[in-house]
Design a protein around this motif. Sequence first.
Motif, PDB file in Angstrom:
ATOM      1  N   LEU A  86       0.840  -1.198   0.000  1.00  0.00           N
ATOM      2  CA  LEU A  86       0.000   0.000   0.000  1.00  0.00           C
ATOM      3  C   LEU A  86       0.873   1.245   0.000  1.00  0.00           C
ATOM      4  N   THR A  87       0.430   2.269  -0.724  1.00  0.00           N
ATOM      5  CA  THR A  87       1.157   3.537  -0.725  1.00  0.00           C
ATOM      6  C   THR A  87       1.004   4.217   0.627  1.00  0.00           C
ATOM      7  N   VAL A  88       1.798   5.252   0.864  1.00  0.00           N
ATOM      8  CA  VAL A  88       1.722   5.986   2.130  1.00  0.00           C
ATOM      9  C   VAL A  88       0.325   6.563   2.322  1.00  0.00           C
ATOM     10  N   ASN A  89      -0.246   7.129   1.262  1.00  0.00           N
ATOM     11  CA  ASN A  89      -1.585   7.711   1.356  1.00  0.00           C
ATOM     12  C   ASN A  89      -2.634   6.646   1.648  1.00  0.00           C
ATOM     13  N   GLU A  90      -2.495   5.489   1.016  1.00  0.00           N
ATOM     14  CA  GLU A  90      -3.439   4.393   1.263  1.00  0.00           C
ATOM     15  C   GLU A  90      -3.339   3.906   2.703  1.00  0.00           C
ATOM     16  N   GLN A  91      -2.130   3.868   3.233  1.00  0.00           N
ATOM     17  CA  GLN A  91      -1.944   3.449   4.627  1.00  0.00           C
ATOM     18  C   GLN A  91      -2.611   4.433   5.582  1.00  0.00           C
ATOM     19  N   LYS A  92      -2.483   5.717   5.287  1.00  0.00           N
ATOM     20  CA  LYS A  92      -3.114   6.729   6.128  1.00  0.00           C
ATOM     21  C   LYS A  92      -4.632   6.574   6.107  1.00  0.00           C
ATOM     22  N   GLU A  93      -5.182   6.371   4.915  1.00  0.00           N
ATOM     23  CA  GLU A  93      -6.634   6.209   4.800  1.00  0.00           C
ATOM     24  C   GLU A  93      -7.108   4.930   5.481  1.00  0.00           C
ATOM     25  N   LEU A  94      -6.287   3.882   5.424  1.00  0.00           N
ATOM     26  CA  LEU A  94      -6.630   2.630   6.084  1.00  0.00           C
ATOM     27  C   LEU A  94      -6.712   2.821   7.595  1.00  0.00           C
ATOM     28  N   VAL A  95      -5.703   3.451   8.158  1.00  0.00           N
ATOM     29  CA  VAL A  95      -5.700   3.682   9.608  1.00  0.00           C
ATOM     30  C   VAL A  95      -6.867   4.576  10.015  1.00  0.00           C
ATOM     31  N   ASN A  96      -7.134   5.617   9.229  1.00  0.00           N
ATOM     32  CA  ASN A  96      -8.274   6.509   9.523  1.00  0.00           C
ATOM     33  C   ASN A  96      -9.598   5.741   9.486  1.00  0.00           C
ATOM     34  N   ALA A  97      -9.733   4.851   8.494  1.00  0.00           N
ATOM     35  CA  ALA A  97     -10.964   4.054   8.371  1.00  0.00           C
ATOM     36  C   ALA A  97     -11.136   3.131   9.571  1.00  0.00           C
ATOM     37  N   LEU A  98     -10.051   2.504   9.996  1.00  0.00           N
ATOM     38  CA  LEU A  98     -10.119   1.612  11.153  1.00  0.00           C
ATOM     39  C   LEU A  98     -10.522   2.375  12.414  1.00  0.00           C
ATOM     40  N   LYS A  99     -10.000   3.580  12.549  1.00  0.00           N
ATOM     41  CA  LYS A  99     -10.357   4.400  13.720  1.00  0.00           C
ATOM     42  C   LYS A  99     -11.828   4.795  13.679  1.00  0.00           C
ATOM     43  N   PRO A 151     -11.300   6.206  -4.865  1.00  0.00           N
ATOM     44  CA  PRO A 151     -12.179   5.368  -5.701  1.00  0.00           C
ATOM     45  C   PRO A 151     -11.432   4.165  -6.274  1.00  0.00           C
ATOM     46  N   GLY A 152     -12.086   3.028  -6.242  1.00  0.00           N
ATOM     47  CA  GLY A 152     -11.501   1.813  -6.810  1.00  0.00           C
ATOM     48  C   GLY A 152     -10.504   1.106  -5.910  1.00  0.00           C
ATOM     49  N   PHE A 153     -10.284   1.624  -4.712  1.00  0.00           N
ATOM     50  CA  PHE A 153      -9.295   1.024  -3.813  1.00  0.00           C
ATOM     51  C   PHE A 153      -9.748  -0.356  -3.334  1.00  0.00           C
ATOM     52  N   THR A 154      -8.844  -1.311  -3.375  1.00  0.00           N
ATOM     53  CA  THR A 154      -9.080  -2.633  -2.795  1.00  0.00           C
ATOM     54  C   THR A 154      -7.782  -3.117  -2.161  1.00  0.00           C
ATOM     55  N   TYR A 155      -7.904  -4.016  -1.206  1.00  0.00           N
ATOM     56  CA  TYR A 155      -6.712  -4.622  -0.617  1.00  0.00           C
ATOM     57  C   TYR A 155      -7.103  -5.937   0.042  1.00  0.00           C
ATOM     58  N   ARG A 156      -6.101  -6.771   0.254  1.00  0.00           N
ATOM     59  CA  ARG A 156      -6.264  -7.990   1.033  1.00  0.00           C
ATOM     60  C   ARG A 156      -5.401  -7.860   2.282  1.00  0.00           C
ATOM     61  N   PHE A 157      -5.790  -8.552   3.340  1.00  0.00           N
ATOM     62  CA  PHE A 157      -5.022  -8.473   4.580  1.00  0.00           C
ATOM     63  C   PHE A 157      -3.566  -8.847   4.340  1.00  0.00           C
ATOM     64  N   ALA A 201     -16.850  -3.478   5.287  1.00  0.00           N
ATOM     65  CA  ALA A 201     -16.733  -2.282   6.130  1.00  0.00           C
ATOM     66  C   ALA A 201     -15.557  -1.385   5.755  1.00  0.00           C
ATOM     67  N   VAL A 202     -14.350  -1.951   5.746  1.00  0.00           N
ATOM     68  CA  VAL A 202     -13.155  -1.118   5.550  1.00  0.00           C
ATOM     69  C   VAL A 202     -13.036  -0.603   4.122  1.00  0.00           C
ATOM     70  N   THR A 203     -13.080  -1.528   3.157  1.00  0.00           N
ATOM     71  CA  THR A 203     -12.869  -1.144   1.757  1.00  0.00           C
ATOM     72  C   THR A 203     -13.866  -0.081   1.269  1.00  0.00           C
ATOM     73  N   PRO A 204     -15.178  -0.252   1.497  1.00  0.00           N
ATOM     74  CA  PRO A 204     -16.122   0.776   1.038  1.00  0.00           C
ATOM     75  C   PRO A 204     -15.856   2.149   1.659  1.00  0.00           C
ATOM     76  N   LEU A 205     -15.413   2.179   2.912  1.00  0.00           N
ATOM     77  CA  LEU A 205     -15.138   3.452   3.577  1.00  0.00           C
ATOM     78  C   LEU A 205     -13.938   4.153   2.943  1.00  0.00           C
ATOM     79  N   ILE A 206     -12.892   3.400   2.623  1.00  0.00           N
ATOM     80  CA  ILE A 206     -11.710   3.989   1.993  1.00  0.00           C
ATOM     81  C   ILE A 206     -12.017   4.427   0.567  1.00  0.00           C
ATOM     82  N   GLN A 207     -12.897   3.706  -0.107  1.00  0.00           N
ATOM     83  CA  GLN A 207     -13.245   4.057  -1.486  1.00  0.00           C
ATOM     84  C   GLN A 207     -13.948   5.410  -1.596  1.00  0.00           C
ATOM     85  N   GLU A 208     -14.448   5.920  -0.490  1.00  0.00           N
ATOM     86  CA  GLU A 208     -15.050   7.261  -0.502  1.00  0.00           C
ATOM     87  C   GLU A 208     -14.003   8.327  -0.795  1.00  0.00           C
TER      88      GLU A 208
END
Length: 483
Positions: A231-244, A398-404, A388-395
């Motif tokens: 994941l890029t740095v920006n994607e990591q930030k959005e992931l952590v924000n989504a989890l919070k 757009p088009g973001f997906t990831y696997r654990f 839960a996580v993926t749809p929130l980050i896609q806001e």
Amino acid sequence: MHDVEPEKLSVVHTLPLFRLTTVQRTPDMGTLPVDYLHGDQNIKYWRKPISANAKAQRWSEFRLFPLILDREGAPWQPACMWLLERAQANPHTISSLRPIAQDLAAYKNFLDDFKIEWDDFSEVIKYLRPTYLYHTHLQGQVTKGSLKRSTAARRMSTVIGFYNFLDRNKHMRFSPANPTWIEKKISIAYNDSIGRRQVTNVRTTDISIKSKTYEDASSGTINDGAKLRPLTVNEQKELVNALKKLGNTEYSLMHYIALLTGAREMTVLTLRLGEVLRPTDQVRQWPHKILCGPGTRIDTKGDIGKVYLSMPRELYEQLHAYAVSERARRRRAKTQQGEDPMNYLFLTQHGQPYYESREDLNAIRDSSTPLRRSALSGRPLRKFIQVAVTPLIQESIPGFTYRFHDLRATFGMNWVDYQMQQAGNNGIDSRYDWILSQLSKLMWHRSTLTTEKYLKYREQQKQLEQAKIGWSEYLSKLINTEK
């Protein structure tokens, strides 16, 4: 209008517990009665477990054992016998039998569809024998696009293994009138664990299907047991924000462990309570080392041997706080293990583990222990990511997906990027061997060839992007130049 009865197929049925027994007509010490009605006839007999001690029990009792049932609902005897042999040879890998059973069920359905007997090799023309007909069938599915080549290759390999079992076990009474296939030797070149070119001779058959794989240069993935996308740095930030925002403590901590240690899903979900019970001021050194692998009840891929998971202080503090929290205690109270240090760190709200370790899955159980019909293997975590996580980050992306599992590659690239930053103007070459060695240990790589993919990833992506831009500019000029 009459309902159409669904077509019967051979299927894989999982037994919660499979136990080998002997049958006798009269009761005896330790026997269990069997009494049932077959047609208008009452059948009664007694069965007695083969296992007389714990050692014998290891090869005569298996949890979650797969059976292949034919279209009449009866076990397909030769296939089930092969599965039993494999289970007895390696009792700790029962979960690996299910894909094999599914391949055998697919083969049985093919045989039944075309009214072919699995042991009829009487045809003089080899292409009319069961194995060759199935090979042609699989190739046709690949050509039509209804089956992946890798799946076809695996199914054909399973069928070859099945007939090899029949051939070497004379009690199966398999004596084909003509060869099941033609075998040949070929030489294969490969690079060993330290990069040296080696050549080995292997046996293959004329019905084997080669699984051709093509690397997508622009996929942005690293092949580390699977194609992983850092994941890029920006994607990591959005992931952590989504989890919070979602606020689920367990799933958040699972993500943080993967991001900060590179641990695989099976390792994260089988961590034990006792590993994080000590207060932070009682931990002797940082990063904290957690022993994983065989004998620890913390799973690693392929049981690579005992290895250490390196956990930074900040992460340990969060895990310790969770372990002693009322939320975690309530979940443990619903389990038989309770506050036992060997209980799972992460449990569902119903007190179930998210992933059942190999040692627990294969443990000998008494009759009071409830049995599950399927293995617990991380499905709730994957569903949480999907819904839960993926749809929130896609806001925001757009088009973001990831696997654990991508978080493992993300950890590796974060670590490499930091080391490159530390190297500064001297470049990574000045510390290449040290970085390669340390990352290989952190990620439990069997071969440093896998580790090198992380060190080369950034430069390869940069060069690829420059090449694409340069070619696009040249092509644009060529197209727009007047004759």
